[in-house]
Scaffold this active site. Structure first.
Site, short mmCIF file in Angstrom:
data_model
loop_
_atom_site.label_atom_id
_atom_site.label_comp_id
_atom_site.label_asym_id
_atom_site.label_seq_id
_atom_site.Cartn_x
_atom_site.Cartn_y
_atom_site.Cartn_z
N HIS A 163 0.83 -1.20 0.00
CA HIS A 163 0.00 0.00 0.00
C HIS A 163 0.87 1.26 0.00
O HIS A 163 0.67 2.17 -0.81
CB HIS A 163 -0.91 -0.03 1.24
CG HIS A 163 -1.81 1.14 1.39
ND1 HIS A 163 -3.16 1.07 1.16
CD2 HIS A 163 -1.56 2.42 1.78
CE1 HIS A 163 -3.70 2.26 1.39
NE2 HIS A 163 -2.75 3.09 1.77
N GLU A 164 1.85 1.32 0.90
CA GLU A 164 2.69 2.51 1.00
C GLU A 164 3.55 2.68 -0.25
O GLU A 164 3.80 3.81 -0.69
CB GLU A 164 3.55 2.47 2.26
CG GLU A 164 2.77 2.47 3.57
CD GLU A 164 1.72 3.58 3.66
OE1 GLU A 164 1.92 4.67 3.07
OE2 GLU A 164 0.69 3.37 4.31
N HIS A 167 1.77 4.36 -3.04
CA HIS A 167 1.87 5.82 -2.89
C HIS A 167 3.20 6.31 -3.48
O HIS A 167 3.24 7.31 -4.19
CB HIS A 167 1.76 6.24 -1.43
CG HIS A 167 0.40 6.09 -0.84
ND1 HIS A 167 -0.76 6.40 -1.51
CD2 HIS A 167 0.01 5.66 0.40
CE1 HIS A 167 -1.80 6.19 -0.72
NE2 HIS A 167 -1.36 5.73 0.44
N HIS A 173 -5.36 7.41 -2.72
CA HIS A 173 -6.41 6.44 -2.43
C HIS A 173 -7.52 6.52 -3.46
O HIS A 173 -7.91 7.61 -3.88
CB HIS A 173 -6.98 6.68 -1.03
CG HIS A 173 -5.98 6.48 0.06
ND1 HIS A 173 -5.83 7.36 1.08
CD2 HIS A 173 -5.06 5.50 0.26
CE1 HIS A 173 -4.87 6.94 1.89
NE2 HIS A 173 -4.38 5.81 1.41
#
Length: 200
Positions: A163-164, A167, A173
């Site tokens: 997830h990070e 980014h 998101h």
């Protein structure tokens, strides 16, 4: 054999301190806010990145010019889709570093992106640290190096690491997308005051 040796040598090179390393590292202040994740366990109902106290929980921004679902500023793209990284050895155990590498390998195996160990000469890179509170990242490439923070134990789950790094690759998101209302229904009454965020 030569490739293995070269890979091991590359892993020993530590990058300089990143230029972009977060806006605040005052753990006492953040702990008072309830965002500290050092005691988090898988039994907690809240996702760790939701409790980091940043924009939408885990997005570190210096200014509000990054607010799109996927960045369009080509200066923030990683050249040739290559993202150099370094894991701060004094922040993670060997087992924790292996867990992080396993998550990054999944991105490599599933995409055309290459996330590889930092090498001498890399000017832009990600330094993975765990000494600040929460799970967080900047959006896209920041010149001069940047931090991804993964506070143990909460942020070391495979999905959280991936997830990070999404980014890092330039993704916000999905629920903040300008066209999100065409795909999801938002129950505004269930959102805490002050947490409604933004629409891109």
């Amino acid at each position: 054999m030569a490739l293995v040796t070269a890979s091991l040598m590359a892993a020993e090179i530590e990058p300089p301190e990143p230029v972009h390393k977060g806006l605040y590292f005052d753990l006492d202040v953040i702990k008072q806010s309830g965002a500290d994740l050092s005691l988090w366990s898988p039994d907690n109902e809240e996702n760790p990145w939701e409790a980091s106290g940043l924009l939408e929980g885990d997005i570190m921004i210096a200014k509000v010019d990054d607010l799109r679902n996927v960045i369009r500023d080509e200066d923030k793209y990683w050249p040739n889709g290559v993202v150099p990284y370094y894991i701060a050895k004094d922040h993670f155990s060997q087992e924790e570093r292996s867990r992080i590498r396993s998550a990054l390998k999944e991105i490599n195996d599933s995409t055309c992106v290459v996330i590889r160990e930092f090498q001498k000469g890399d000017e832009d890179f990600v330094k993975i640290k765990g000494n600040a509170t929460g799970c967080w990242s900047y959006i896209g490439r920041k010149r001069g190096g940047q931090v991804v923070n993964l506070q143990a134990p909460a942020c070391l789950r495979k999905g959280t690491v991936i997830h990070e790094f999404l980014h890092v690759l330039g993704f916000h998101h999905q629920h903040s997308s300008h066209d999100r209302d065409s795909f999801i229904d938002i129950h505004w009454e269930n959102i805490r005051p002050g947490e409604k965020g933004y629409t891109l």
